[in-house]
Structure formats: structure tokens, C-alpha cells
Design an enzyme around this catalytic site. Sequence first.
Site, short mmCIF file in Angstrom:
data_model
loop_
_atom_site.label_atom_id
_atom_site.label_comp_id
_atom_site.label_asym_id
_atom_site.label_seq_id
_atom_site.Cartn_x
_atom_site.Cartn_y
_atom_site.Cartn_z
N HIS A 76 -5.52 3.85 8.74
CA HIS A 76 -5.72 5.25 9.13
C HIS A 76 -6.95 5.76 8.38
CE1 HIS A 76 -3.47 5.56 5.39
NE2 HIS A 76 -3.65 6.86 5.34
N HIS A 91 -7.50 8.40 6.29
CA HIS A 91 -7.53 9.14 5.03
C HIS A 91 -8.59 8.48 4.14
CE1 HIS A 91 -3.29 11.06 5.45
NE2 HIS A 91 -4.23 11.89 5.82
N ASP A 95 -8.96 7.65 1.14
CA ASP A 95 -8.65 6.57 0.17
C ASP A 95 -8.49 5.20 0.85
OD1 ASP A 95 -6.27 7.92 1.20
OD2 ASP A 95 -5.07 6.70 -0.16
N HIS A 96 -8.62 5.16 2.19
CA HIS A 96 -8.50 3.88 2.90
C HIS A 96 -9.80 3.43 3.58
CE1 HIS A 96 -4.03 3.64 2.58
NE2 HIS A 96 -4.26 4.88 2.23
N HIS A 153 2.91 8.55 9.49
CA HIS A 153 2.19 9.10 8.34
C HIS A 153 1.58 10.48 8.64
CE1 HIS A 153 0.29 8.99 4.51
NE2 HIS A 153 -0.93 8.81 4.97
N ASP A 171 0.15 3.45 4.76
CA ASP A 171 0.88 4.64 4.27
C ASP A 171 1.89 5.04 5.35
OD1 ASP A 171 -1.08 4.48 2.38
OD2 ASP A 171 -1.86 6.51 2.65
N HIS A 191 0.14 1.31 -3.18
CA HIS A 191 -0.15 2.74 -3.03
C HIS A 191 0.62 3.52 -4.10
CE1 HIS A 191 -1.05 6.55 -0.90
NE2 HIS A 191 -2.04 5.85 -0.36
#
Length: 304
Positions: free
Chosen positions: A61, A63, A65-66, A138, A208, A266
Site C-alpha cells: 500500500h 503509506h 513508510d512502505h 488497512h 499492514d 511492523h
Amino acid sequence: MLKITFLGTAGSLPTPYRNPSSILIKKDSELLMFDCGEGAQQQMMRARTGMMSLSSIFITHFHADHVLGIAGLLQTMSFQGRNETLYIYGPEKIDVFIQILTALGYCQLGYEIKTVELKPGDIVEKNGYYIKALKTEHGVESIGYSLVENKRPGKFDRDKAVSLGVPPGPLFSKLQQGNPVEVDGRTVHPEEVVGEPRPGRTVVYSGDTRPCEDVFNASLEADVLIHDGSLDDSKSEWAVESMHSTASEAAELAKKAGVIKLVLTHISSRYTEDESPLLNEANEIFENVVIADDLMEIKIQYKK
Ligand SMILES: [Zn+2]
Ligand SMILES: [Zn+2]
């Protein structure tokens, strides 16, 4: 060869010890990356994985942080002279995200990028295995992934073949490939000397998510399940609200699915000083569980 290297294992915030999410899987001579958080390329250097055999990146996805590691990694591979096409898979709008990231920094890449949008249930066929996109929960467009190897031929019973009069050599391989052979006027069938097909290996990465059905189904008897284990039980309401999982929820799912090994990742920055609540709570439910660390490696052997 099937080896997992954890490049980043942090929750939404990195810590001095944990980089944002990224996992590398070495499948024979090919590298596959799952998520590409900030700093993934330097973690590859630290883990000495090389970059040139990276064939594909699978994004769960968008976000930050990915995905924030993608731009730098793409540019470094170009500086290093890459000319092979790189495949980047992900949920809806992956093409738009990659266009934005590749427009950064005036960098002309010396190789082609092919983006492929995946919906839950879509399969990417590879040589001897496949990657399947899984429906996850998520709160934004998101998918998880399973890597599933094809079944392997059954074990060849060499002694039995000899006792049936088959001489070692080319006839052995013919039988192993599933073909009958003629010996002294008699037919020896492969079923007589080759056992049941043996399972390949399966790795599941949840990304996530809340615990969910599609990840559960893909995890049935999986060798390794890498699951969101962001929080401990005292934060279970926050896990629901933020659409992550607690360590014990991940352990419940792993236990029900009969996975061999559960790896929690995570990990929220709250546990920088003490991760024991996560491990203890998961361990009460499921024995074979570890918390991923940055640069940790897991080599997966065949079950039988
Ligand atoms: Zn995240
Ligand atoms: Zn997220």
C-alpha cells in the site's frame, strides 16, 4: 534457495534500530522485494544482497513508510548501470505513484520500469512458483502477498527401481519425469517407483492489516507467515482503530492456519526499549514465533 532478509521492520515511525518496512526474498538467483521503505537500498548494502538481480518490487500500500525508499533505489540501480526492466507491482494507482517517484531528482533512468496493478486474487506467474495478491484490511487500498512454489516430484525409490530390473541411467530419469519404461518385455510405471508429489514452500506477507480471511486462507500450512504485529494487547483498541494487528491476534491466526513459523514485523516504536510484551503474548498462543529484526535472515528448507 529460498531466503528472506528483513531490511526494515519498524512500524510507522523508524527508530535507531529499525528501518521502515521492506523485505527481500531471494528465490534461486532472483531477488524479489516486498515494500520499499526509506533506506531500503542501504540496508541491501549492509546485508550484501546485491541489487542487480532485483527483478520485481511488490508494494502492499502507499503509506509513506512502505514506499519512500523506491526513488533512491531506482536511481542507485541506474547509476550502477542497470539496463534490465524492473517490474513494480501494487494496488490500484501504482502507475501514478511510480510516475511521481521517478519524476523526482531530474534522474533519467537507464532502464525501463513496468508497473502492474494487482487486485486481490491476481496471480503473477513465475518460473516454478507464483505470487498471489491477497485482500487485506488497512483502511486504504492495500494487498498482501503469498509466494507459493509449485509441487515437486515425489521421491524416487532407487532400490525398488533396481529390484524391478531397471538399470541406473537414462531410464531412471525417464521414470522420474513421469514416463513408463520397458524392461525385459515388462512395463515399469512411474507410480511403482516415484512417491507422491511433495509440496513446495509457501511464504505469506500480510503487509499492514487487521487479521483477515484472505491472509488466513493463504497461510494454511504455510512455511513462514510474516504478519503485522504492531501492538500488544493493552493497545488492542488502537489496533482496531489504526487497522493494524496485535501480536496475539497474529499468533491466533498463525495457530489456526497451522503455519510452521510466524514472524512479527511492523513493530511500533513504543517497544524500542522493551519488546517482551509482544513476544510473550504471542508466545502464549503460538510457540514458533519470532520478532523480526533489521537484517535478520531466514532460510526456508523443504518440509519433506
Ligand atoms: Zn506501515
Ligand atoms: Zn500502513
